[in-house]
Scaffold this motif. Structure first.
Motif, short mmCIF file in Angstrom:
data_model
loop_
_atom_site.label_atom_id
_atom_site.label_comp_id
_atom_site.label_asym_id
_atom_site.label_seq_id
_atom_site.Cartn_x
_atom_site.Cartn_y
_atom_site.Cartn_z
N PHE A 107 -47.75 -93.21 -51.91
CA PHE A 107 -46.53 -92.63 -51.34
C PHE A 107 -45.56 -93.70 -50.87
CE2 PHE A 107 -49.27 -89.00 -51.54
CZ PHE A 107 -48.41 -87.98 -51.87
N TYR A 108 -44.60 -93.28 -50.11
CA TYR A 108 -43.42 -94.10 -49.81
C TYR A 108 -42.87 -93.56 -48.49
CZ TYR A 108 -39.04 -96.29 -51.68
OH TYR A 108 -37.92 -97.06 -51.95
N MET A 130 -32.66 -92.19 -51.08
CA MET A 130 -32.28 -91.21 -52.09
C MET A 130 -32.15 -89.83 -51.41
SD MET A 130 -31.83 -92.59 -54.99
CE MET A 130 -32.22 -94.05 -55.98
N PRO A 131 -31.38 -88.92 -52.02
CA PRO A 131 -31.14 -87.60 -51.37
C PRO A 131 -32.41 -86.81 -51.13
CG PRO A 131 -29.66 -87.91 -53.26
CD PRO A 131 -30.62 -89.07 -53.27
N ASN A 132 -33.47 -87.03 -51.93
CA ASN A 132 -34.70 -86.25 -51.76
C ASN A 132 -35.61 -86.78 -50.65
OD1 ASN A 132 -35.75 -88.59 -52.89
ND2 ASN A 132 -36.22 -87.69 -54.88
N HIS A 135 -36.71 -84.78 -47.68
CA HIS A 135 -37.15 -83.41 -48.01
C HIS A 135 -38.58 -83.35 -48.54
CE1 HIS A 135 -33.25 -81.54 -47.30
NE2 HIS A 135 -32.72 -82.63 -47.84
N LEU A 136 -39.06 -84.45 -49.07
CA LEU A 136 -40.42 -84.45 -49.61
C LEU A 136 -40.99 -85.87 -49.53
CD1 LEU A 136 -40.28 -85.78 -52.77
CD2 LEU A 136 -39.14 -83.60 -53.18
N VAL A 138 -42.06 -88.70 -51.17
CA VAL A 138 -41.98 -89.25 -52.53
C VAL A 138 -43.26 -90.04 -52.82
CG1 VAL A 138 -40.78 -90.94 -53.99
CG2 VAL A 138 -39.46 -89.32 -52.59
N GLY A 139 -43.84 -89.82 -53.98
CA GLY A 139 -45.04 -90.56 -54.38
C GLY A 139 -45.15 -90.60 -55.88
N TYR A 140 -46.07 -91.42 -56.37
CA TYR A 140 -46.29 -91.55 -57.82
C TYR A 140 -47.76 -91.87 -58.02
CZ TYR A 140 -46.52 -96.50 -56.93
OH TYR A 140 -46.91 -97.71 -56.43
N PRO A 227 -36.50 -95.14 -65.93
CA PRO A 227 -36.38 -94.06 -64.95
C PRO A 227 -37.72 -93.46 -64.51
CG PRO A 227 -36.14 -93.16 -67.14
CD PRO A 227 -36.48 -94.63 -67.31
N GLY A 229 -40.46 -94.87 -62.90
CA GLY A 229 -41.18 -95.39 -61.74
C GLY A 229 -41.97 -96.64 -62.04
N LEU A 265 -39.46 -78.04 -45.56
CA LEU A 265 -39.77 -76.70 -46.05
C LEU A 265 -41.12 -76.24 -45.48
CD1 LEU A 265 -38.48 -77.24 -49.68
CD2 LEU A 265 -37.80 -75.34 -48.20
N LEU A 268 -44.65 -77.80 -45.89
CA LEU A 268 -44.90 -79.12 -45.30
C LEU A 268 -45.04 -79.06 -43.79
CD1 LEU A 268 -42.41 -81.20 -47.49
CD2 LEU A 268 -44.91 -81.34 -47.57
N HIS A 307 -48.29 -81.81 -50.16
CA HIS A 307 -47.30 -81.95 -51.23
C HIS A 307 -47.98 -82.16 -52.58
CE1 HIS A 307 -43.39 -82.70 -52.96
NE2 HIS A 307 -43.80 -83.86 -53.44
#
Lengths: 391, 391
Positions: A107-108, A130-132, A135-136, A138-140, A227, A229, A265, A268, A307
Motif C-alpha cells: 500500500f501507500y 492524486m484525486p483518489n 478516498h481509498l 491505494v495499493g498494488y 501507466p 504501476g 465510504l 472503509l 479494501h
C-alpha cells in the motif's frame, strides 16, 4: 529443566511472545517463540506437530480462538520450568522466512510519503496527491517469490532507466537504490472468493505484523511505472523481519488514525481502532538516520484488508500486505532515502560519509517497538540486509 | 484395451497433446492428456506418480528433457492400445485449475490495445502510447489466488467509481464489467533470485500456454489506477483454459514479432523467433464478436520473461504471465469490449440484443487455435464463464 530469565528492559517480555521459524545447527526449520534472549521450541515444549512445520501457515490457519489459546499456554509455560532441549539462546539459532507468502500487496498509506513522492515524481502537478488518494488506500500487487528473510543479502538490480537528459533509455545496475521502511501485516485466516472482510473483523483474520523493507530502484521505477504501476523497480526483493508479533500483543498500541477527511465510504468505516502506535528507526551503516512514526499513517491496516477484499477477491493464509513507506511530517521521520535526501539533491552524512542512495556494501537495518500491555515496550526486532554489487 | 480414434478434423490430434487436471465422479483430480475427444489418465497409463498429483507443478519442475521424453512416450502410447480404465470420454470428466499459480504478472503487449486504451483513458495526451511502451514490455503483478478454472462463475465485483460528473466517488457493483482476451504462459522451470532468463532460453523455462481472460471492471480501474496501477479493477478474478498446450506443440506457430522499432535493448534481443501465430475467437452469449490475432503482438512471451527476471527477480514453477489484451488493427479484432464498443459509445448487437459492457447472466467463451506440425491446426480449447450478480 530451565526457568527463562527475562531482563527487566527486554523488548521480548511475556507481553510480546512473537513467533518465528528457526533452526539450530543440523536441524530442520521449525516454529519458536522469542522470550527475552531465548527461543522456545514450540513443538518440543508443547508437543504439537503444527509447530514442527517450516512455516507459520498451518498454525495461522487454525484461527483466532486457537491463537488466543496457544498464547495462554505459552504464557503459562514460560512462567515455569521448560525442558532444556526446548530452549535455545537467541545467538545460537538461525532465523528463516516465517511464512509461505501467498499474495503480496503493497500500500501507500502515509500522506506525508505520498505527498513527498508526488512532488518528486510529478512536480508539474499542483496537488501532489492524486484525486483518489483520500478516498481509498491505494495499493498494488508485488512479487511474492522475492519476499526474503532478514539477513539475506540484496543484489543491486539491473534495469532500464531514462534520465530527463537521456535521449533513449540505458541499461545497467540501478544508480538510485533505496529503501522503504514499512510495517507488513500477515493474514492468518483468509476469506473465500466472492466475500469480503469488514474493518471490524480485522482481528479475526490478521495474525500479526512484521517490519518490512520494500527495496526500491527509483530510476527503474520512474521510467517503467506509467501507466500500470511499479514492477521491476520493486520486484527484485522485499525483506521482512523474522519475528511475527501477534496482533494480540498490540492491544496497547491501538490508537485512532489521523482524522480522515473526507469521511471514507461505509465499507472503509468501523468502530474498532486500528491505528497503531509503532515507532520505527532506520539504521544506515550503523547510524540511525530517520525515525518513522507509524502512528501518523492515514489508512489503517484494517481498512487496507477491507479494501483488498471488497471486490470479492479471496484472501489466503499467508497473504502479506505492506503499509507503504512510513513517513512523518518531519525530515528525520521520512522512511525512504529519496525523501530524506529530496531525490538526491540533499545528501545526508552517514557514519562520516556523504550518501544519497545506497552504495554497494551498505547495510540497512530497520527496527520497531510499540507499547506493551504491561506498561513497558515490546519489540519487533529488526530487518537487516547488505547491498551486494550487480554481477 | 482401447485404441483411441481421433476424428480427422480434431484440434486435439497427436501434434497437440495438451495436459490438464481432471477428475471423474468420486475420484481425486489428477493429470490427463487430451487426445481427440478423450482424456488419457497419465498416472494409470504410464504408472508414474508425478501424474497422480492435483496440479502440473511437480511434472513441470522436472524440466525440458523430461517434457520431451514424456511427450514421446505419450505419442507411442496413443498409437497403440491403452488400458480401458485409463481412457475417459471428455464429456465424462470435470476439468480443474491445471497449476498451482505462483506469481502472476499481466503484460500489455499489444500495440493496438495499448493505443486504444491510451485514447480512451487519457484523451488529453497527444500520443496514446506512453514513452516507455516501445522500450520495455510494460506489466504489473496481479492476484494469484483469484486465478480460476474455466467454468467457474464470476461474481460481479463491487467497488468505488467516480464518473467525470460525480462530485465524490460512489460505491456499488461495477457498471463497466469487461473481458480481456489474452494468452497466458506458464513457467515450468524457474530461476533463482539474482539470476535472469535470456529470451533465447525461453523454451527451457516455459512449459506451455493457455487462454486467459483477465476480467476487468473498467469503472473501478479508471478511478483507482493512478499512480500505482490496476488493483481491485482486476484482482477479483482471472480465468484460464483447462488444457495447457506444451510449447513443444507450438513449433509450427512460431513467427517473427512485428518489427520492433526502436531496436530493443540487448537483454530483450534473441535469435529465436517467439512471435506466435495463434488465432483467438471471443463468443459473447454464443455469438462470435471478435477474432483477436496473437500474431500481431508487439512483444514476445520470451521477451516478457526476460524482462521479468532481468532485475534478478526469481521465477518459480507455476508462475503465470498474461500477454495483455490481444487486439488487431481492425475493429473486429479487438480483444476487450471497452475497445470494441469504444468506451461504451458504440454498442454492438449480440444475439439480437444491444450490449456495451457485460450484463448479469452473460456468458463469454474465448477459444484459440494455432498451426500444428502435421499441417492441420491444434486447439487450446476454451475459457468460459458466466457473470453472476453482485450480492
Amino acid at each position: 529443566m530451565t526457568a527463562i530469565s527475562i531482563p527487566d528492559d527486554s523488548l521480548f517480555g511475556v507481553d510480546n511472545l512473537p513467533y518465528g521459524v528457526f533452526s539450530t545447527a543440523g536441524t530442520d526449520p521449525r516454529i519458536g517463540v522469542r522470550v527475552g534472549d531465548h527461543v522456545v521450541d514450540l513443538a518440543a515444549a508443547l508437543g504439537d506437530d503444527v509447530f514442527a512445520q517450516p512455516t507459520l501457515n498451518a498454525f495461522m490457519a487454525q484461527g483466532r480462538d486457537r491463537w488466543i489459546d496457544v498464547r495462554a499456554r505459552i504464557t503459562a509455560l514460560v512462567a515455569g520450568d521448560i525442558a532444556d532441549d526446548a530452549v535455545h539462546a537467541v545467538e545460537d539459532v538461525t532465523m528463516h522466512l516465517p511464512i509461505a507468502v501467498a499474495d503480496y500487496v503493497d500500500f501507500y498509506a502515509s500522506e506525508n510519503h505520498a505527498s513527498n513522492l508526488g512532488r518528486l515524481f510529478r512536480p508539474q502537478n499542483p496537488d501532489p496527491l492524486m484525486p483518489n488518494w483520500k478516498h481509498l488506500p491505494v495499493g498494488y500487487h508485488g512479487r511474492s517469490s522475492t519476499v526474503v528473510a532478514s539477513g539475506v543479502d540484496i543484489v543491486r538490480p539491473r534495469g532500464q532507466r531514462k534520465g530527463p537528459n537521456d535521449e533513449a533509455p540505458v541499461f545497467g545496475p540501478s544508480v538510485r537504490l533505496d529503501i522503504e521502511a514499512e510495517m507488513g501485516f500477515i493474514v492468518g485466516v483468509g476469506s473465500p472468493m466472492g466475500s469480503s472482510i469488514t474493518p471490524d473483523r480485522f482481528a479475526e483474520h490478521c495474525f500479526g505484523a512484521v517490519i518490512l523493507n520494500d527495496w526500491s530502484a527509483r530510476d527503474i521505477q520512474a521510467w517503467e511505472y506509467v501507466p500500470l504501476g511499479p514492477n521491476l523497480g520493486k520486484s527484485f526483493a522485499t525483506s521482512i523481519s523474522p519475528w511475527v508479533v501477534p496482533l494480540l500483543a498490540l492491544e496497547a498500541a491501538r490508537i485512532d488514525t489521523p482524522v480522515q477527511d473526507p469521511t471514507p465510504l461505509p465499507y472503509l468505516q468501523g468502530d474498532e481502532k486500528w491505528g497503531l502506535d509503532i515507532d520505527l528507526a532506520v539504521e544506515w551503516n550503523g547510524e540511525i538516520v530517520t525515525r518513522p512514526p507509524y502512528a501518523q499513517m492515514y489508512w489503517s491496516p484494517a481498512q487496507m484488508l477491507a479494501h483488498t477484499t471488497v471486490n470479492g477477491a479471496a484472501a489466503s493464509t499467508g497473504d502479506l500486505f505492506g503499509s507503504g513507506t512510513i513517513s512523518g511530517p518531519e525530515k528525520n521521520q521520512r522512511g525512504a532515502f529519496i525523501e530524506l535526501t529530496w531525490g538526491g539533491a540533499e545528501p545526508v552524512t552517514v557514519a562520516g560519509e556523504e550518501r544519497t542512495f545506497l552504495q554497494d556494501g551498505d547495510e540497512v537495518s530497520i527496527s520497531a517497538t510499540a507499547p506493551g500491555v504491561n506498561g513497558g515496550r515490546i519489540g519487533f526486532g529488526e530487518v537487516r540486509a547488505r547491498i551486494l554489487p550487480a554481477d
